[in-house]
Design a protein around this motif. Structure first.
Motif, PDB file in Angstrom:
ATOM      1  N   ASN A  68       0.797  -1.249   0.015  1.00 28.03           N
ATOM      2  CA  ASN A  68      -0.039   0.128  -0.027  1.00 28.03           C
ATOM      3  C   ASN A  68       0.791   1.429   0.201  1.00 28.03           C
ATOM      4  O   ASN A  68       0.322   2.417   0.801  1.00 28.03           O
ATOM      5  N   ASN A  69       1.800   1.146  -0.817  1.00 34.82           N
ATOM      6  CA  ASN A  69       2.784   2.526  -0.849  1.00 34.82           C
ATOM      7  C   ASN A  69       1.942   3.590  -1.641  1.00 34.82           C
ATOM      8  O   ASN A  69       1.138   3.323  -2.644  1.00 34.82           O
ATOM      9  N   ARG A  70       1.886   4.850  -1.212  1.00 35.07           N
ATOM     10  CA  ARG A  70       1.319   5.829  -1.877  1.00 35.07           C
ATOM     11  C   ARG A  70       2.172   6.731  -2.456  1.00 35.07           C
ATOM     12  O   ARG A  70       3.405   6.876  -2.163  1.00 35.07           O
ATOM     13  N   GLY A  71       1.709   7.514  -3.219  1.00 33.06           N
ATOM     14  CA  GLY A  71       2.618   8.603  -3.909  1.00 33.06           C
ATOM     15  C   GLY A  71       3.197   8.215  -5.341  1.00 33.06           C
ATOM     16  O   GLY A  71       3.394   7.081  -5.618  1.00 33.06           O
ATOM     17  N   LYS A  72       3.721   9.317  -6.035  1.00 37.12           N
ATOM     18  CA  LYS A  72       4.148   9.140  -7.287  1.00 37.12           C
ATOM     19  C   LYS A  72       5.424   8.272  -7.227  1.00 37.12           C
ATOM     20  O   LYS A  72       6.142   8.226  -6.391  1.00 37.12           O
ATOM     21  N   ASP A  73       5.578   7.257  -8.205  1.00 31.19           N
ATOM     22  CA  ASP A  73       6.873   6.528  -8.074  1.00 31.19           C
ATOM     23  C   ASP A  73       7.008   5.485  -7.132  1.00 31.19           C
ATOM     24  O   ASP A  73       8.136   4.938  -6.849  1.00 31.19           O
ATOM     25  N   LYS A  74       6.120   5.289  -6.105  1.00 25.77           N
ATOM     26  CA  LYS A  74       6.054   4.236  -5.044  1.00 25.77           C
ATOM     27  C   LYS A  74       5.501   3.112  -5.563  1.00 25.77           C
ATOM     28  O   LYS A  74       4.182   3.051  -6.047  1.00 25.77           O
ATOM     29  N   ILE A  75       6.375   2.094  -5.744  1.00 26.53           N
ATOM     30  CA  ILE A  75       5.888   0.628  -6.169  1.00 26.53           C
ATOM     31  C   ILE A  75       5.250  -0.069  -5.110  1.00 26.53           C
ATOM     32  O   ILE A  75       6.351  -0.172  -4.207  1.00 26.53           O
ATOM     33  N   SER A  76       4.336  -0.596  -5.064  1.00 27.77           N
ATOM     34  CA  SER A  76       3.782  -1.859  -4.245  1.00 27.77           C
ATOM     35  C   SER A  76       3.888  -3.164  -4.894  1.00 27.77           C
ATOM     36  O   SER A  76       4.054  -3.109  -5.990  1.00 27.77           O
ATOM     37  N   TYR A  77       4.050  -3.948  -3.958  1.00 23.25           N
ATOM     38  CA  TYR A  77       3.887  -5.606  -4.257  1.00 23.25           C
ATOM     39  C   TYR A  77       2.494  -5.729  -4.153  1.00 23.25           C
ATOM     40  O   TYR A  77       1.532  -6.336  -5.120  1.00 23.25           O
ATOM     41  N   ILE A  78       2.069  -5.463  -2.846  1.00 23.56           N
ATOM     42  CA  ILE A  78       0.455  -5.821  -2.772  1.00 23.56           C
ATOM     43  C   ILE A  78      -0.106  -4.444  -2.362  1.00 23.56           C
ATOM     44  O   ILE A  78       0.268  -3.758  -1.416  1.00 23.56           O
ATOM     45  N   ARG A  79      -1.456  -4.188  -2.819  1.00 27.21           N
ATOM     46  CA  ARG A  79      -2.601  -3.441  -2.430  1.00 27.21           C
ATOM     47  C   ARG A  79      -3.613  -4.092  -1.873  1.00 27.21           C
ATOM     48  O   ARG A  79      -4.234  -4.804  -2.677  1.00 27.21           O
ATOM     49  N   LEU A  80      -4.133  -3.583  -0.770  1.00 24.47           N
ATOM     50  CA  LEU A  80      -5.305  -4.164  -0.272  1.00 24.47           C
ATOM     51  C   LEU A  80      -6.055  -3.310   1.003  1.00 24.47           C
ATOM     52  O   LEU A  80      -5.471  -2.434   1.399  1.00 24.47           O
ATOM     53  N   ASN A  81      -7.252  -3.465   1.002  1.00 20.25           N
ATOM     54  CA  ASN A  81      -8.157  -2.414   2.054  1.00 20.25           C
ATOM     55  C   ASN A  81      -7.484  -2.617   3.412  1.00 20.25           C
ATOM     56  O   ASN A  81      -7.179  -3.861   3.870  1.00 20.25           O
ATOM     57  N   ASN A  82      -7.365  -1.578   4.080  1.00 22.64           N
ATOM     58  CA  ASN A  82      -6.789  -1.611   5.331  1.00 22.64           C
ATOM     59  C   ASN A  82      -7.514  -2.556   6.341  1.00 22.64           C
ATOM     60  O   ASN A  82      -6.879  -3.024   7.112  1.00 22.64           O
ATOM     61  N   GLU A  83      -8.700  -2.739   6.390  1.00 17.45           N
ATOM     62  CA  GLU A  83      -9.623  -3.571   7.173  1.00 17.45           C
ATOM     63  C   GLU A  83      -9.211  -4.836   7.109  1.00 17.45           C
ATOM     64  O   GLU A  83      -8.843  -5.582   7.982  1.00 17.45           O
ATOM     65  N   THR A  84      -9.230  -5.252   5.745  1.00 20.98           N
ATOM     66  CA  THR A  84      -8.622  -6.783   5.712  1.00 20.98           C
ATOM     67  C   THR A  84      -7.280  -7.116   6.138  1.00 20.98           C
ATOM     68  O   THR A  84      -6.771  -8.002   6.681  1.00 20.98           O
ATOM     69  N   LEU A  85      -6.590  -5.988   5.798  1.00 18.68           N
ATOM     70  CA  LEU A  85      -4.977  -5.855   6.242  1.00 18.68           C
ATOM     71  C   LEU A  85      -4.926  -6.336   7.803  1.00 18.68           C
ATOM     72  O   LEU A  85      -4.260  -7.097   8.073  1.00 18.68           O
ATOM     73  N   GLU A  86      -5.642  -5.570   8.264  1.00 17.60           N
ATOM     74  CA  GLU A  86      -5.649  -5.624   9.833  1.00 17.60           C
ATOM     75  C   GLU A  86      -6.102  -6.786  10.435  1.00 17.60           C
ATOM     76  O   GLU A  86      -5.650  -7.390  11.165  1.00 17.60           O
ATOM     77  N   GLU A  87      -7.013  -7.441   9.760  1.00 20.19           N
ATOM     78  CA  GLU A  87      -7.740  -8.628  10.084  1.00 20.19           C
ATOM     79  C   GLU A  87      -6.637  -9.862   9.813  1.00 20.19           C
ATOM     80  O   GLU A  87      -6.526 -10.630  10.683  1.00 20.19           O
ATOM     81  N   ILE A  88      -5.874  -9.656   8.980  1.00 19.55           N
ATOM     82  CA  ILE A  88      -4.902 -10.838   8.533  1.00 19.55           C
ATOM     83  C   ILE A  88      -4.052 -10.642   9.313  1.00 19.55           C
ATOM     84  O   ILE A  88      -3.437 -11.965   9.977  1.00 19.55           O
ATOM     85  N   ILE A  89      -3.304  -9.539   9.763  1.00 28.18           N
ATOM     86  CA  ILE A  89      -2.129  -9.772  10.721  1.00 28.18           C
ATOM     87  C   ILE A  89      -2.331  -9.709  12.208  1.00 28.18           C
ATOM     88  O   ILE A  89      -1.433  -9.563  12.875  1.00 28.18           O
ATOM     89  N   VAL A  90      -3.582  -9.782  12.597  1.00 29.00           N
ATOM     90  CA  VAL A  90      -3.818  -9.864  14.118  1.00 29.00           C
ATOM     91  C   VAL A  90      -3.286 -10.911  14.713  1.00 29.00           C
ATOM     92  O   VAL A  90      -3.103 -12.038  14.170  1.00 29.00           O
TER      93      VAL A  90
END
Lengths: 647, 372
Positions: B350-372
């Motif tokens: 979930n990197n933001r901004g120009k030239d910021k390359i991400s591997y994975i993008r996903l909604n924050n809610e799910t992200l938090e649920e997965i890493i709990v």
């Protein structure tokens, strides 16, 4: 009959190298040897073309050291001999050169070294002049084309008088430019050879010819130094040392070689011939002290004009220092003072600029925007082209496969290169494949070293490339070294059937010698096999098979392997004007600048035979220079490049 | 979607050893090549955008976008992804193959799909010696030569690119999770090509926890057994803890899994997906029963083909024991969590901004649920 052997006393327009060859003929040369190298190659070529007519023995030797040894044998047998090489060749010959200068010569013997200031056709601008001082032999430098001939003839006499080798040094602009030369008489051609060795060791004419007598330098080094002293005495009256200018010049210019011509032009450009004098020296080592004293006494300001290193300048300064109490203090201009650059070729403009500041005269260089305008013209009219190989060059195909195999292998493999057209492998034109580049055969020796560093954690695949002529010249010892020490690398011999870079001179692998006679050709593959290498032979134009073979060879880093990539040079008599295929681009199929291509053929493979059609946005064949090798058909990702066999 | 070019792909994936060797960037152009399991960029194509970047499962994977496209909702934290049902399965009598892995479900389904024309060609992975080789298979019978698991990364998707080039329009694909993800990205027309049509007919994803680097695996195996004698490599379901190598002289060599796990490439630890979540159906081993598979049915098309294959005797399906499902979810959830934590720690999510390359993008809610 060649114009080189005309016996009329009239003017001929000769290239400097031809003038040297004619001088050798007038000087009754019997044996000439050399190794090809720009800008020296035309001398042996000229002599080989008249070898039969003039009863000469001429050979292209395996390398410069052997060439010097062959010529020395002629001298030992009482014949007049000449050995020719480019500057880098003198480095190769230098081991024997020191010994030869020590043992002395019998028949007149000349070493012609052609330097390449600016490295126009070389990988460096090394100085051969330093060798004359290093091994204590006289050095002569012709200052124009007539002198190129006359000094060569004179050098044989000098050599016989001092009983030692004489070095003549030319430069690219002297060797390759042309000028009027008035012929002298050609002598009879009835030389007889006989090597005498029955006399005492101390007798230079009849005893064995040996270099240093161990631990007794006075027996040989002493007499050798007497020879150089004698040369200096002879040089006091050398007719080729000339002075032109006022009796008491404001500035004395001391120069030699092609710089003589630049200096004359610069003086004329600035119209300062009443203020400066030119001492043009042909005998630049050792300097004749009395002559130098005479001229140094005439003025307080001295400019030395020479190319590359300040060799003449420093020798003059030593003399001036020794004579200071007689000639007074001098102001020197030249390289150390920053008036003349120590790199690159000189030209009239550089000399005129130096003179302009020293003499405080205005030098008009034309429009102030000239450089800017010239660059604009170049940018708009000349095609943008990096250093690359010719259309249809087999090296492009070889380097392509080597590059792709090493990249796909992915272990950061690299190529150790040496001197040949494949030096383009350092640049994008050769796919940036070559990562070390030094002297002939050095890639093989360096690879032999790299291969042994596994114990220090180095596991990069190592590849060396050398040409077929280079293989004989200097790569064989490196290969033997590698095999003996079990160094795991692959030597790729880019066999294009001759010393292509310098003009297809024969080598031991070709079935003919310099004089056009049939000779046994040595089989490179069998030599390598006999040495103990695993050998494969491929046609580099078969990209697929070549790349697969390279993959196979570099995969397991065990033992020294040889891959001979054999395909004649595009400019060779074998292939020139004989296209195998008629090439064409199917404009409908060409992907152009889209994803999946982006001008792969013209931007990456970049054979000059392929052009980019800006208007249509497709590539096309440059029919004028395409030699029809057919390789680009195999690299086109869309199959748009078609080849049709020429019947 | 954020699509850049080959230079960014090379810099962010290949040079950082994150490449899975899936083959998505191979055979699109002359710039990328795969050799002995590794992907290399020979030259830079210098284009600002390319399919290589767009299809790469290690760059700009927008899980919400893909979930919306294939399952009509944002990505959620279910360890197994979205699915309709989970059953056990094995090949039925109509499938004539015999040397296959576990229950032979994958081969049987692809055989069936080819025979019935649900796919007009199948991209499978065959082999030369133990080197996996991507294949395009047009006849059902040819499936029989591509029935084995390789346990090494294979550039299988290069064959998808070739199949598209050859004009196939209903391609069947058997893919590992990274390959399944890449296929989902390809089918989403990431470069917005005008006359794009989805070229894929069926995606059979396979379960995967890691795939070895062939260049590491080959010498490892070669030091234990003559590679030319190998007929099959298998890792039986737990509780077995070994890789089994079968040879043509009837021997079976066992290598403890602990030894194999030491060889697992780092890139596999970034993988969030154990069960090929963006497939039509996903297939894996069934814990405790080496003769059966776990079969996850995710899409309508997947359900239709499984049902028909079962009806016609190509496949035998049965209920999934609850205990197995729990174990599967635990294993998949664990992998997902570890991978996402690692990717986030290394600034790849979930990197933001120009030239910021991400591997994975996903909604924050799910992200938090997965890493709990």
């Amino acid at each position: 009959m060649s114009y080189l052997t005309d016996n009329q006393n009239k003017d001929y327009l000769l290239m400097g190298n031809e003038a040297i060859a004619r001088g050798a003929l007038e000087g009754a040369v019997s044996v000439a040897s050399g190794y090809p190298g720009t800008p020296s190659s035309e001398i042996i070529e000229a002599l080989s073309s008249v070898a039969k007519e003039r009863n000469l023995y001429v050979e292209w030797s395996i390398n410069e050291k052997v060439a010097l040894e062959v010529a020395a044998a002629a001298s030992f047998a009482g014949l007049r001999a000449m050995c020719v090489m480019k500057q880098n060749g003198v480095n190769v010959a230098s081991d024997f050169l020191l010994h030869l200068a020590s043992s002395g010569t019998r028949g007149g013997m000349i070493l012609v070294a052609c330097d390449d200031p600016g490295a126009l056709s070389s990988v460096n601008e090394g100085e051969s002049r330093t060798f004359a001082r290093l091994v204590e032999i006289p050095l002569l430098e012709p200052g124009d084309f007539q002198e190129a001939k006359d000094i060569t003839k004179w050098a044989f006499e000098l050599s016989e008088e001092i009983r030692n080798l004489v070095m003549i040094r030319s430069v690219t602009r002297m060797s390759h430019a042309s000028g009027n030369v008035r012929y002298g008489q050609l002598p009879d051609t009835h030389a007889r050879a006989n090597f005498r060795f029955d006399g005492p060791l101390s007798d230079p004419e009849t005893g064995p010819v040996v270099s240093m007598i161990v631990g007794a330098s006075e027996l040989q080094h002493g007499p050798q130094q007497e020879k150089i002293k004698k040369a200096a005495e002879i040089f006091e009256d050398c007719p080729f040392n000339t002075y032109e200018g006022p009796e008491k010049p404001e500035l004395l210019i001391i120069t030699s070689s092609a710089c003589n011509l630049y200096t004359r032009e610069a003086i004329s450009l600035l119209d300062v011939k009443d203020r400066v004098g030119i001492l043009k020296l042909a005998t630049t080592w050792p300097l004749p002290p009395k002559l130098m004293k005479r001229h140094l006494s005439c003025t307080d300001r001295i400019l030395v004009v020479e190319e590359v290193l300040p060799i003449l300048e420093e020798n003059i300064k030593i003399l001036a220092a020794e004579m200071a109490h007689e000639i007074g203090p001098k102001t020197f201009y030249g390289k150390n003072a920053g008036n003349i650059p120590s790199i690159g070729e000189l030209n009239p403009d550089i000399v005129a600029s130096a003179l302009s500041s020293i003499l405080d005269v205005r030098y008009e260089t034309g429009s102030e925007r000239f450089a800017e305008e010239a660059m604009l013209l170049v940018e708009t009219m000349a095609p943008v082209r990096g250093l690359t190989m010719c259309p249809g060059c087999p090296h492009r195909a070889s380097l392509w496969s080597i590059h792709n195999a090493l990249e796909m292998d992915g272990r950061k493999g690299f190529v150790c290169g040496d001197i040949g057209c494949y030096v383009a492998g350092v640049f994008p034109g050769g796919f940036n494949t070559v990562k070390t580049l030094h002297s002939m055969g050095s890639g093989s020796g360096i690879a032999s070293g790299f291969g042994k560093f596994k114990q220090f954690g180095m596991d990069q695949p190592v590849v060396a490339v050398c040409g077929d002529s280079t293989f004989f010249h200097a790569a064989m010892p490196a290969l033997a070294n590698a095999i003996h020490h079990k160094s795991p690398f692959t030597l790729m011999i880019l066999d294009n059937r001759g010393a292509a870079m310098t003009g297809f001179q024969p080598h031991p692998g070709t079935p003919v010698n310099a004089m056009g006679e049939e000779t046994p050709s040595l089989d490179i593959a069998e030599i390598c096999r006999a040495m103990g290498a695993k050998v494969e032979i491929r046609d580099p134009f078969d990209l697929e098979e070549t790349q697969q073979t390279i993959h196979h060879l570099i995969e397991h880093q065990e033992g020294t392997k040889v891959l001979i990539l054999r395909q004649a040079c595009a400019l060779s008599p074998e292939r020139k004007d004989k296209p195998k295929y008629k090439m064409e681009v199917d404009e409908e199929v060409c992907l152009g600048e889209n994803c999946g291509c982006n001008r792969f053929c013209t931007r990456i493979f970049a054979c000059p035979g392929l052009l980019w059609d800006e208007e249509k946005g497709v590539s096309k064949i440059n029919d004028i220079i395409c030699v029809g090798c057919g390789v680009c058909a195999d690299i086109c990702p869309a199959g748009a490049i078609k080849r049709e066999e020429v019947v | 979607m954020n699509v850049l070019g080959s230079n960014e792909l090379s810099e962010n994936v290949i040079n950082r050893n994150l490449c899975t060797g899936c083959g998505a960037c191979i055979d699109l152009c002359p710039y990328f090549k795969s050799y002995r399991g590794k992907t290399a960029m020979l030259f830079s194509c210098a284009l600002p955008q390319g399919r290589c970047f767009a299809y790469c499962p290690r760059l700009e994977v927008d899980l919400d976008y893909l979930s919306e496209k294939y399952f009509e909702r944002p990505y959620n934290s279910d360890p197994l992804g979205f699915y309709k049902s989970i059953v056990t399965s094995r090949a039925g009598k109509k499938f004539t193959g015999n040397n296959f892995q576990s229950g032979g479900t994958v081969s049987a389904i692809m055989y069936f799909a080819l025979e019935k024309g649900y796919v007009d060609g199948a991209v499978l992975t065959g082999q030369e010696s133990i080197l996996p080789i991507p294949r395009i298979v047009m006849n059902p019978e040819d499936v029989l030569s591509c029935t084995l698991s390789r346990y090494t990364a294979a550039p299988t998707l290069s064959a998808v690119n070739r199949a598209i080039e050859e004009g196939l329009s209903r391609i069947g694909i058997v893919s590992t999770p990274c390959q399944t993800l890449s296929t989902a990205m390809l089918r989403a027309n990431p470069l917005g090509e005008k006359d794009f049509t989805d070229p894929v007919g069926l995606v059979v994803g396979i379960f995967c926890t890691w795939a070895l680097d062939f260049r590491v695996f080959e010498p490892f195996i070669a030091s234990r057994v003559d590679i030319n004698t190998i007929t099959k490599i298998d890792i039986p379901p737990p509780p077995a803890e070994a890789m089994e190598i079968y040879t043509n002289n009837g021997n079976k060599i066992q290598i403890p899994l602990e030894e194999i796990r030491n060889l697992v490439p780092d890139t596999c630890s970034y993988c969030m997906d154990m069960t090929s979540e963006f497939s039509d159906i996903s297939v894996g081993v069934l814990e405790g029963d080496p003769g059966k598979n776990t079969l996850i049915i995710r899409t309508e098309r997947g359900k239709m083909i499984v049902d028909e294959a079962a009806r016609e005797g190509y496949l035998i399906v049965d209920d999934m024991p609850e205990i197995n499902l729990e174990h599967l979810k635990w294993a998949a959830g664990n992998k997902k969590k570890k991978a996402l934590l690692k990717a986030r720690k290394n600034g790849m999510v979930n990197n933001r901004g120009k030239d910021k390359i991400s591997y994975i993008r996903l909604n924050n809610e799910t992200l938090e649920e997965i890493i709990v």
